[in-house]
Write a protein that holds these residues in place. Structure first.
Motif, mmCIF file in Angstrom:
data_model
loop_
_atom_site.group_PDB
_atom_site.id
_atom_site.type_symbol
_atom_site.label_atom_id
_atom_site.label_comp_id
_atom_site.label_asym_id
_atom_site.label_seq_id
_atom_site.Cartn_x
_atom_site.Cartn_y
_atom_site.Cartn_z
ATOM 1 N N ASP A 1 0.823 -1.151 0.074
ATOM 2 C CA ASP A 1 0.053 0.117 -0.028
ATOM 3 C C ASP A 1 0.918 1.281 0.001
ATOM 4 O OD1 ASP A 1 -2.600 1.126 0.386
ATOM 5 O OD2 ASP A 1 -1.950 2.041 2.271
ATOM 6 N N LEU A 2 2.031 1.417 0.715
ATOM 7 C CA LEU A 2 2.862 2.398 0.781
ATOM 8 C C LEU A 2 3.507 2.568 -0.600
ATOM 9 C CD1 LEU A 2 4.726 1.999 4.298
ATOM 10 C CD2 LEU A 2 3.022 3.704 3.526
ATOM 11 N N ILE A 3 3.932 1.494 -1.057
ATOM 12 C CA ILE A 3 4.587 1.448 -2.482
ATOM 13 C C ILE A 3 3.494 2.297 -3.549
ATOM 14 C CG2 ILE A 3 5.428 0.154 -4.427
ATOM 15 C CD1 ILE A 3 6.696 -1.754 -2.350
ATOM 16 N N SER A 4 2.223 1.973 -3.503
ATOM 17 C CA SER A 4 1.545 2.539 -4.471
ATOM 18 C C SER A 4 0.953 3.616 -4.249
ATOM 19 C CB SER A 4 -0.121 1.542 -4.247
ATOM 20 O OG SER A 4 0.260 0.221 -4.272
ATOM 21 N N ARG A 5 1.152 4.352 -2.957
ATOM 22 C CA ARG A 5 0.881 5.515 -2.663
ATOM 23 C C ARG A 5 2.272 6.403 -3.112
ATOM 24 N NH1 ARG A 5 -1.360 3.938 2.568
ATOM 25 N NH2 ARG A 5 0.270 4.897 3.511
ATOM 26 N N ASN A 6 3.282 6.079 -3.171
ATOM 27 C CA ASN A 6 4.527 6.372 -3.531
ATOM 28 C C ASN A 6 5.090 6.169 -4.730
ATOM 29 O OD1 ASN A 6 5.638 8.019 -0.981
ATOM 30 N ND2 ASN A 6 4.616 6.258 -0.325
ATOM 31 N N ALA A 7 4.247 5.606 -5.543
ATOM 32 C CA ALA A 7 4.626 4.970 -7.030
ATOM 33 C C ALA A 7 5.222 6.147 -7.951
ATOM 34 C CB ALA A 7 3.452 4.405 -7.866
ATOM 35 N N HIS A 8 4.843 7.513 -7.906
ATOM 36 C CA HIS A 8 5.401 8.386 -8.582
ATOM 37 C C HIS A 8 6.913 8.787 -8.090
ATOM 38 C CE1 HIS A 8 3.728 10.267 -4.803
ATOM 39 N NE2 HIS A 8 4.767 11.560 -4.997
ATOM 40 N N ARG A 9 7.280 8.133 -7.095
ATOM 41 C CA ARG A 9 8.720 8.716 -6.660
ATOM 42 C C ARG A 9 9.724 7.673 -6.990
ATOM 43 N NH1 ARG A 9 8.359 9.296 -0.222
ATOM 44 N NH2 ARG A 9 10.575 9.859 -0.534
ATOM 45 N N PHE A 10 9.138 6.654 -7.581
ATOM 46 C CA PHE A 10 10.092 5.598 -8.277
ATOM 47 C C PHE A 10 10.188 5.679 -9.715
ATOM 48 C CE2 PHE A 10 8.278 3.191 -4.356
ATOM 49 C CZ PHE A 10 9.126 2.689 -3.868
ATOM 50 N N HIS A 11 11.509 5.432 -10.217
ATOM 51 C CA HIS A 11 11.879 5.202 -11.523
ATOM 52 C C HIS A 11 10.929 4.127 -12.269
ATOM 53 C CE1 HIS A 11 15.162 7.560 -10.178
ATOM 54 N NE2 HIS A 11 15.314 8.183 -11.236
ATOM 55 N N GLN A 12 10.919 3.006 -11.458
ATOM 56 C CA GLN A 12 9.997 1.883 -12.127
ATOM 57 C C GLN A 12 9.717 1.311 -10.588
ATOM 58 O OE1 GLN A 12 13.164 -0.211 -14.646
ATOM 59 N NE2 GLN A 12 11.144 -0.476 -15.839
ATOM 60 N N ARG A 13 8.188 0.691 -10.761
ATOM 61 C CA ARG A 13 7.763 0.064 -9.568
ATOM 62 C C ARG A 13 8.450 -1.155 -9.077
ATOM 63 N NH1 ARG A 13 2.627 -0.032 -7.061
ATOM 64 N NH2 ARG A 13 2.277 -1.874 -5.831
ATOM 65 N N PRO A 14 8.733 -1.284 -7.973
ATOM 66 C CA PRO A 14 9.645 -2.491 -7.310
ATOM 67 C C PRO A 14 8.773 -3.570 -7.557
ATOM 68 C CG PRO A 14 9.689 -0.527 -5.633
ATOM 69 C CD PRO A 14 8.700 -0.161 -6.780
ATOM 70 N N ILE A 15 9.553 -4.956 -7.853
ATOM 71 C CA ILE A 15 8.912 -6.061 -8.153
ATOM 72 C C ILE A 15 9.034 -6.860 -6.751
ATOM 73 C CG2 ILE A 15 9.201 -8.169 -9.288
ATOM 74 C CD1 ILE A 15 10.205 -6.630 -11.743
ATOM 75 N N GLY A 16 7.894 -7.413 -6.421
ATOM 76 C CA GLY A 16 7.931 -8.163 -5.066
ATOM 77 C C GLY A 16 6.705 -8.159 -4.073
ATOM 78 N N PRO A 17 6.819 -8.785 -3.086
ATOM 79 C CA PRO A 17 7.793 -9.822 -2.718
ATOM 80 C C PRO A 17 7.846 -11.022 -3.879
ATOM 81 C CG PRO A 17 6.023 -10.071 -1.567
ATOM 82 C CD PRO A 17 5.565 -8.745 -2.240
ATOM 83 N N ILE A 18 9.046 -11.579 -3.839
ATOM 84 C CA ILE A 18 9.318 -12.538 -5.061
ATOM 85 C C ILE A 18 8.484 -13.773 -4.857
ATOM 86 C CG2 ILE A 18 11.143 -14.128 -6.010
ATOM 87 C CD1 ILE A 18 13.034 -11.941 -5.396
ATOM 88 N N GLY A 19 8.217 -13.844 -3.530
ATOM 89 C CA GLY A 19 7.410 -15.051 -3.220
ATOM 90 C C GLY A 19 5.608 -15.102 -3.531
ATOM 91 N N ALA A 20 5.398 -13.851 -3.811
ATOM 92 C CA ALA A 20 4.048 -13.634 -4.004
ATOM 93 C C ALA A 20 3.764 -13.801 -5.722
ATOM 94 C CB ALA A 20 3.523 -12.176 -3.579
ATOM 95 N N LEU A 21 4.967 -13.671 -6.340
ATOM 96 C CA LEU A 21 5.004 -13.669 -7.618
ATOM 97 C C LEU A 21 5.103 -15.353 -8.476
ATOM 98 C CD1 LEU A 21 7.049 -10.551 -8.495
ATOM 99 C CD2 LEU A 21 4.441 -10.799 -8.713
ATOM 100 N N LEU A 22 5.599 -16.304 -7.347
ATOM 101 C CA LEU A 22 6.059 -17.442 -7.759
ATOM 102 C C LEU A 22 5.252 -18.295 -7.497
ATOM 103 C CD1 LEU A 22 9.884 -17.685 -6.937
ATOM 104 C CD2 LEU A 22 8.992 -17.536 -9.138
#
Length: 1359
Positions: free
Chosen positions: A700-721
């Motif tokens: 939720d914090l990453i979503s609210r601060n998405a404009h501050r990232f050059h590219q949205r972080p990928i993770g957590p890795i376990g949630a994608l696998l």
């Protein structure tokens, strides 16, 4: 009230013979009630439950359970309205048969199922007819089924032995019918259609009508229950019963009657047989043997085999042109033969003619010719019927003729004849004949197979010659195609090699090089973090060591003090021992002196001396009493002290257990709190997989601060696998679980921002890894993957987000080498990868489905067992609800465990309080005991110090001196005793102090050694940390050197890529002149196949090839093939192909290829047809041989079993006359010898007689009867007929033989017995009465039917 439900079959048989009434509704509207009436005839077993077979009066049958039976069973005194009665199973109050139905008594049941009919009146003669009016129709058990039941109840061991050997029925293809099984086959189906079952009729009525009928039947039963008691088995010995059940109708296959016209000496003659035993008596010439010949003639025996003539004409009455013989057989029960055609009786009629052949006819129960199928011969139906009933009139034990009986009695039959009679009587001769025929058939099949195989080999050789010629001609054409293919492949293979080199160089310069640099950067950073962690750990270990050294110093000082205290306690104990010894010695000396003075005073007759001695003795007794009191107080003090020590030890142990249990409770409470926290976060995530990794808040914090990232972080890795197969879920959790909470970012700025957000969200134990999101997926060459069919960990992983696929997979490849981690199905595969290099030498790690690692580093191999991660804790689960359910189960288990631990803690606390209370109580008791000891000691000292007052001895100075000296010694003795007591107490205290000091020293030594071990472990860990730090420093230096080297190499590689690209363009232009690219690539694939075959042949010719392992051979083949597929290698193959073209054209000749191909194809079809025929013949031959071997073994077991049974029965029957005997079988010579010891049962010295001529006529006759009965135990025929069985017997032997025959018939009541004798029948009744008396049973009149025959009269002889 009704009886309790029987649990066993023997108890349920009490109800056999009971009448039942089942209601149903008929007429319009189903309002008219009607009834079916029937009888309980058997108690079969279905699936372990006792059931009841009902035979209804209209011939239908039904199997019901106990609950249904009690609803329809009539009370025993209530007759059914069907008009059918059973005169043999009921008696009136005075024991008379028949009578008023209301006065009939309940039939008694003997143990093991013997149903005893009512007792006859005194002096009543046995019935010659065997029936008393019309009898109810009783269904007969299926023959095989009935015999199984009878043998299982009567002689289980013999029956089991027979069944184990296969039994005669099993050899002939008939298996025993289980209890309650329905009759199978077309006849049974026709019968079922002809007679619908009662439950089918009942199903047509309304449900309420059935309930009303059941309630009415139950009410009737309850009304009569108090007046009519249920039958109870009488007490008696267990061998009184034989399973005999009276019946008035014969079973299927048994003889009902015979009727002859103009046959032998009879003009008209008819004889009816009883359902059990029929004994026909008549003088010679009365025509009784005609009964035997009539049975033989109608049941298929030729006239010659009857022994009464050489042809049919010899059996026709003199002066008559023809004769008619009829034999009527019963056809009842489940074993009935075509009941829908014949009914309950079958009459076999044979018409004999002097002038021609005889004819057969089959009549039904009404006396009409049976309606057989069109074209069906009567003789064929007769043969099938006899086989169905297992009736063989040629069997010497089914029908024993007069001649056969006389030959046995006169011993004219030798040992071979007896053996043949045994084989024929038990049907073993048929089985043996079938085995001989089967053996001959197997030999013929083997000969036929060998001939077919020879033809097949010749045709196969001819096909091989044709194939060789065709192949030579095809090779000539194939070599031309190979040459053209190789020319194209050479041109484009050069292009491919250049393209591969250019692609590899570009990938290295543009992708792999920068990636490798980034990997080294991350590696250097990871090494730095690891080193910092080790530094922190080293500081922690140093602090622990400082604390440990301080503790060790204190413990050393304490241990030295304890050792010194131990030595001091030892010295004090030694001093106390010496003091005690000195006091004891002084005391002994004073006692000796006192004794001498007492003796001196004893010589003085002065009365004052005697008074003085008395005073001294009284004083001494008081001292002794006080000393005893002191000893008791000391003993009580010691006991209280020991109890106090035990209470203190118990308190200390409970304190230790309570502390340990409290720590366990705190640990479990912590785990419960963690599980609750995880469940709370899963609920907050609302089904999102982020909740499994506690990343919902961070996301939720990453979503609210998405404009501050050059590219949205990928993770957590376990949630994608996820994994493609659930079985690899645990292995993936163990291998990659440490990075499931990690995130990937595209730059350092994003990494710093994400770490800040992690701190805000309290997202711990996770790493942030910088990665190139735009980099393509790593190209993994086959050489880096597991070989030989093993999958890599990379093959089962799936990334759910396509945009994150390449970064995540590249990260896992770089960090965990998932492309080189083999997956093993089980421990065996894992060990093969570890020890046998089954997945290739380059694969050094494997993991199985249980999460166990198998690793290899050079020569070092080890296995890491997974004991930490469980299947239910795997986070790569598709359904979050399943993971949540697993957490809830774990939480429930932990909460239950926590509750149990808290209960245990409460119990320990309670026990600790109780122990402390006991310790306080013991301490109080010690104080009280100490006070009592001190008072007792004070009293003793006071009494010892107080000397007795002595009388005056003024007139006797010498006696006064002795008394004075005695008083002095007495005082010294008292002091000495006090000193000894003090020394003993001091010694006890010193010993106790010494024991405590030793115990404390040992405990201190154990604690010291434990602390020393802790210190060694800490120093070992410190050394390991230092070694790891040194390794990390080396790894960092190497990584930095490699990074610098790679940067220099990248610059050189970029310049070489440009030159290789220009050369590639020139090669492409040259290859286009030869053919198109598609054609060239196809030629290369074909060339690889051709070159591979050539390379394999070359390698196989090398001497070292055979000694190589399979993996090494595959690697060698792969290297040789790749070397031969370059430009130069293909050129060499082209030269060889040109040489092969010239050689093939020379060897092929000028034959027509098409004609040879047609001939070859035809020959191949012929060979294949012949091969299939051979295979089929061989399989059939194998099956026949196996079946024949099994049959031979079954025959041997069966023959042995029958021999044992016959031997036992023969000896049993001989012992009836106090004889002893045995049978000697010689299968090689096919002989059977009888060895009889007359009166040898009780005389061991009696000589065995082999020649029966040495016996008396009665003994010989009785021996013959015993042999026939013993062999007859195993005969399948439903009836047995014996002519002149008692000839040459005296009255005693005749009575015993007759009693034996009747007992045999009673024990084997499923068979019918016909005996013919020329003697009077007065002995029969004696034998019958003796049998009933000895066996304590009541045989009904239907059991025995006796017939007296007279010389034939004209026109009407009827018996």
């Amino acid at each position: 009230m009704l009886a309790v439900k029987p649990q066993y079959r023997k108890d349920a048989k009490v109800f056999c013979g009971r009448r039942v009434r089942k209601s149903f509704f008929t007429g319009a509207g189903k309002k008219k009630k009607d009834y079916f009436f029937g009888t309980v005839v058997e108690c079969p077993i279905f699936h372990g439950e006792v059931c009841y077979s009902i035979q209804y009066d209209d011939g239908d049958t039904e199997d019901i359970a106990w609950e249904e039976l009690v609803k329809i069973m009539l009370p025993e005194h209530q007759p059914s309205t069907s008009g059918l009665t059973d005169a043999t199973n009921v008696t009136d109050a005075h024991g008379r048969h028949g009578g008023n139905a209301a006065s009939r008594q309940t039939s008694r049941k003997q143990p093991n199922g013997l149903v005893t009919p009512p007792t006859q009146d005194e002096g009543a003669e046995p019935s010659e007819v065997g029936t008393a009016g019309q009898q109810p129709r009783v269904q007969r058990q299926g023959r095989t089924r009935k015999r199984d039941v009878a043998e299982r109840d009567a002689e289980p061991q013999s029956h089991q032995a027979d069944c184990a050997a296969g039994g005669p029925g099993s050899i002939r293809g008939r298996e025993a019918m289980p209890d309650g099984a329905e009759v199978q086959g077309a006849d049974a189906e026709a019968q079922a259609e002809e007679r619908p079952r009662k439950r089918r009729a009942g199903a047509q009525a309304a449900a309420e009508a059935e309930e009303a009928a059941a309630a009415e039947a139950a009410e009737d039963a309850h009304q009569q229950a108090d007046q009519v008691p249920l039958p109870v088995p009488p007490e008696g010995e267990g061998d009184d019963a034989s399973g005999f059940v009276s019946r008035t109708r014969g079973l299927a296959g048994q003889v009902a009657k015979i009727h002859v016209e103009n046959f032998m000496c009879h003009q008209h003659f008819e004889l009816e047989f009883g359902s059990h035993v029929t004994l026909v008596s008549g003088a010679n010439g009365s025509g009784k043997s005609a009964v035997v010949q009539a049975l033989q003639v109608c049941l298929g025996v030729t006239a010659r085999n009857t022994g009464r003539g050489t042809g049919i004409a010899d059996l026709i009455r003199s002066g008559c042109p023809d004769s008619k013989v009829q034999v009527t057989l019963w056809n009842t029960g489940e074993d009935a033969f075509m009941p829908s055609v014949f009914g309950d009786r079958i009459t076999v009629e044979r018409h004999l003619k002097r002038a021609g052949a005889s004819t057969y006819a089959l009549l039904d129960a009404r006396g009409r010719k049976a309606a057989l199928d069109r074209g069906e011969r009567v003789k064929d139906v007769l043969d099938r019927m006899l086989d169905h009933f297992t009736v063989d009139a040629n069997n010497p034990l089914t029908i024993i003729t007069q001649d056969k009986s006389r030959s046995l009695l006169q011993d004219k039959s030798n040992a071979k004849d007896k053996y043949e009679m045994f084989m024929a009587g038990t049907l073993l001769d048929r089985v043996q004949g079938d085995l001989k025929a089967a053996n001959a058939q197997v030999a013929a099949m083997m000969k036929n197979f060998e001939e077919t195989k020879t033809r097949f080999n010749a045709e196969q050789q001819e096909a091989a010659q044709l194939n060789s010629k065709v192949q030579k001609l095809r090779d000539a054409d194939k070599f031309l195609q190979d040459r053209e293919m190789l020319e194209r492949a050479i041109a484009w293979r050069a292009v491919q090699q250049m393209e591969e080199r250019v692609v590899v160089a570009k990938d290295a310069a543009e992708t792999r090089g920068p990636e490798l640099l980034d990997v080294y950067d991350r590696h250097i950073a990871a090494v730095a973090r690891a080193k910092q962690e080790l530094i922190d750990r080293q500081e922690e270990l140093a602090a622990e060591l400082v604390q440990h050294d301080a503790i060790m110093a204190n413990q050393t000082t304490h241990a030295e003090a304890l050792l010194k205290a131990q030595r001091d306690a030892r010295a004090a104990m030694d001093r106390a021992k010496r003091s005690k010894a000195s006091a004891q010695s002084n005391l002994d000396t004073l006692r000796n002196e006192q004794k001498a003075l007492d003796e001196q005073l004893a010589k003085d007759n002065n009365g004052k001396a005697a008074e003085a001695r008395r005073l001294v003795e009284e004083h001494q007794q008081q001292v002794t009493a006080k000393r005893a009191a002191l000893n008791e107080a000391v003993e009580a003090f010691n006991v209280a002290t020991q109890a106090l020590e035990a209470a203190r030890s118990e308190s200390m142990e409970l304190q230790r257990q309570e502390t340990a249990e409290r720590e366990s409770v705190q640990h479990s409470a912590k785990l419960v709190a963690e599980f609750q926290k995880q469940l709370h976060e899963l609920d907050a995530a609302q089904g999102n997989r982020l909740g499994i990794f506690n990343a919902a808040g961070l996301d939720d914090l990453i979503s609210r601060n998405a404009h501050r990232f050059h590219q949205r972080p990928i993770g957590p890795i376990g949630a994608l696998l996820t994994v493609n197969e659930p079985k690899w879920r645990l292995a993936t959790e163990v291998a990659l679980g440490n990075v499931f909470r990690d995130y990937l970012v595209s730059c350092t700025t994003d990494a710093n921002l994400l770490r800040e957000l992690m701190r805000q969200a309290r997202y711990q134990r996770a790493s942030v890894v910088t990665s190139n999101f735009a980099a393509p997926l790593h190209n993994i060459p086959p050489a880096r993957r597991p070989a030989n069919g093993f999958m890599a960990l990379m093959d089962v992983l799936m990334v759910q987000d396509p945009a994150a696929h390449n970064p995540v997979m590249n990260y896992l490849v770089d960090k965990f080498r998932i492309e080189a981690t083999a997956l093993a199905e089980n421990q065996q595969q894992g060990q093969s990868v570890n020890h046998g290099q089954a997945a290739g030498a380059h694969i050094s790690a494997a993991i199985d489905t249980g999460g166990n690692w198998y690793r290899r580093n050079n020569e070092l191999k080890w296995t890491d067992r997974n004991e930490r991660v469980k299947e239910q804790h795997c986070r790569l689960i598709a359904d979050v609800s399943n993971y949540k359910a697993a957490l809830e189960r774990d939480l429930e288990q932990r909460e239950a465990q926590l509750g149990a631990q808290r209960e245990d803690l409460a119990g320990l606390s309670s026990r600790l309080r109780e122990a402390r209370a006991r310790e306080a109580q013991c301490d109080q008791e010690v104080k009280l005991a100490s006070n009592r000891r001190m008072r007792a000691k004070t009293d003793l000292n006071r009494l010892t110090a107080q000397a007795p007052e002595m009388p005056s001895f003024e007139d006797d100075e010498e006696a006064g001196a002795v008394l004075t000296q005695l008083a002095s010694i007495q005082n010294e003795l008292a002091g000495s005793q006090i000193q000894l007591q003090t020394a003993e107490e001091g010694l006890a205290l010193a010993e106790q102090a010494h024991r405590q000091a030793v115990q404390q020293a040992r405990e201190a030594q154990a604690r010291y050694e434990e602390r020393v071990g802790d210190g060694n472990r800490l120093r070992q860990q410190q050394s390991e940390v230092a070694a790891q730090m040194a390794d990390l420093d080396g790894m960092r230096n190497v990584a930095m050197q490699n990074r610098d080297t790679i940067r220099v190499s990248l610059e050189k590689l970029r310049s070489r890529v440009e030159a290789a690209d220009a050369q590639l363009q020139r090669a492409l232009a040259a290859a286009d002149q030869v053919c198109s690219r598609a054609e060239g690539e196809d030629a290369i694939r074909k060339a690889r196949v051709l070159v591979s075959a050539v390379v394999n042949k070359q390698l196989a010719r090398k001497p070292q090839w055979a000694s190589m392992g399979r993996d090494e051979q595959l690697k060698t083949q792969e290297r040789a093939l790749e070397a031969s597929m370059d430009f130069a290698g293909l050129e060499r193959h082209l030269v060889n192909v040109n040489k092969d073209i010239s050689k093939a054209e020379a060897e092929a000749g000028c034959s027509d290829l098409r004609e040879l191909e047609i001939r070859l194809e035809a020959q191949k079809k012929t060979v294949e047809t012949r091969r299939r025929a051979c295979n089929r013949m061989w399989e059939m031959l194998q099956r026949f041989q196996s079946s024949y071997a099994n049959q031979v073994q079954s025959f041997e077991r069966l023959r042995t079993s029958l021999m044992d049974i016959t031997q036992a029965k023969f000896a049993k029957y001989l012992r009836r006359r106090d004889h002893d005997g045995r049978l000697e079988f010689n299968h090689a010579e096919r002989t059977l010898k009888l060895l009889v010891k007359p009166k040898g049962k009780n005389n061991r010295d009696a000589q065995a007689v082999e020649d029966l001529k040495q016996l008396s006529g009665g003994e010989r006759s009785f021996t013959t009867v015993a042999l026939l009965l013993a062999i007859g135990e195993n005969t399948e025929s439903p009836f047995r007929c014996n002519d002149e069985f008692d000839v040459f017997m005296d009255d005693v032997n005749r009575r015993v033989a007759t009693e034996t025959l009747l007992e045999f018939a009673m024990e084997n009541s499923a068979f019918q017995y016909i005996f013919l004798t020329p003697q009077e029948i007065t002995t029969v009744e004696d034998a019958r009465q003796q049998l009933m008396k000895r066996r304590r049973v009541q045989l009904p009149p239907t059991f025995l039917r006796t017939v007296k025959m007279h010389p034939p009269r004209e026109n009407a002889n009827h018996a």
